[in-house]
Motif scaffolding. Structure first.
Motif, PDB file in Angstrom:
ATOM      1  N   THR A   1      -0.522   4.089  -1.583  1.00 42.16           N
ATOM      2  CA  THR A   1      -1.118   3.712  -0.299  1.00 42.16           C
ATOM      3  C   THR A   1      -2.576   4.161  -0.212  1.00 42.16           C
ATOM      4  OG1 THR A   1      -0.316   5.761   0.715  1.00 42.16           O
ATOM      5  CG2 THR A   1       1.097   3.803   0.910  1.00 42.16           C
ATOM      6  N   SER A   2      -3.223   3.755   0.850  1.00 41.41           N
ATOM      7  CA  SER A   2      -4.606   4.168   1.127  1.00 41.41           C
ATOM      8  C   SER A   2      -4.747   4.361   2.639  1.00 41.41           C
ATOM      9  CB  SER A   2      -5.598   3.110   0.627  1.00 41.41           C
ATOM     10  OG  SER A   2      -5.353   1.859   1.251  1.00 41.41           O
TER      11      SER A   2
ATOM     12  N   HIS B   1      -1.999   6.857   3.487  1.00 42.86           N
ATOM     13  CA  HIS B   1      -2.186   7.779   2.366  1.00 42.86           C
ATOM     14  C   HIS B   1      -2.320   9.214   2.870  1.00 42.86           C
ATOM     15  CE1 HIS B   1      -3.727   9.395  -1.439  1.00 42.86           C
ATOM     16  NE2 HIS B   1      -4.706   9.927  -0.738  1.00 42.86           N
TER      17      HIS B   1
END
Length: 224
Positions: free
Chosen positions: A117-118, A122
């Motif tokens: 993820t980001s 994240h």
């Protein structure tokens, strides 16, 4: 009586769940035949043996498949109980070990969420991962200086948490987040990691770190 029926392991490099099974088989000295699966083009055998999830690892013993890494470890323990026991003999200690195995299954995915993820998702995964590591540190501190979770020998709980040893190191490098530094914040966890990966069976059966970095770096670029 020792079971002589053939054992097959269907896996895919560098799955940490597959390595759980490899470590258990090696510790118990159970001969097995390894079959590498291409997860981008799953074999008919894999689809036959695991039609529900279509995932590895799968152990086939005497023609009968067993799926899911921790279920496989329980099966190996019940089938070969006297060949390097992975669970303690005391019922309460066994229950405690199973609790921590369940914890590893429930909380471990947050590390993979951090990898894939980001942004805010994240950051939330990083926070969840740190909380998990702090809990593991506290659990090891209660062990009274034992090398491993259950004593002086590797057991099922150590195998359940084994992905921390190599996979989390690589994920940290790929995403640029160092969860286990400084080492002073996690002294028990660092000591456990060193003891685990320096054990001969584990040391001889760990994927190459540099090859893993390339693999996971490319995978993250596709995911994020």
């Amino acid at each position: 009586m020792e079971d002589k029926e053939e054992v097959e392991l269907h896996g895919s490099w560098p799955s940490p769940f597959m390595y759980r099974v490899i470590w258990a088989l090696k510790l118990k000295r159970i001969p097995f035949r390894y079959i590498e699966e291409d997860l981008s083009n799953k074999s008919q055998l894999l689809l036959k043996y695991n039609p529900i999830h279509k995932k590895i690892p799968v152990v086939v013993h005497g023609g009968k498949p067993i799926c899911e890494s921790m279920v496989i470890l329980e099966y190996l323990e019940e089938t070969w109980p006297h060949q390097y026991p992975l669970l303690p003999s005391d019922p309460h200690d066994r229950a405690v070990a199973r609790f921590w195995c369940k914890f590893a299954e429930d909380k471990g995915p947050c590390i993979w969420m951090m990898f894939r993820t980001s942004g805010e998702e994240h950051e939330r995964a990083v926070k969840d991962s740190l909380e998990m590591l702090k809990t593991i540190e506290e659990a090891l501190a209660l062990g009274g200086g034992k090398k491993f979770f259950g004593g002086d020998e590797i057991g099922m709980v150590d195998i359940a948490f084994g992905g921390i040893v190599r996979w989390m190191e690589v994920i940290e490098d790929v995403v640029g987040v160092k969860l286990l530094e400084p080492a002073e914040c996690f002294p028990k966890l660092h000591a456990w990691m060193m003891n685990f990966k320096e054990s001969s069976v584990i040391k001889e059966n760990l994927p190459d770190k540099s090859e893993m970095f390339v693999f996971f770096k490319n995978l993250r670029e596709k995911l994020v």
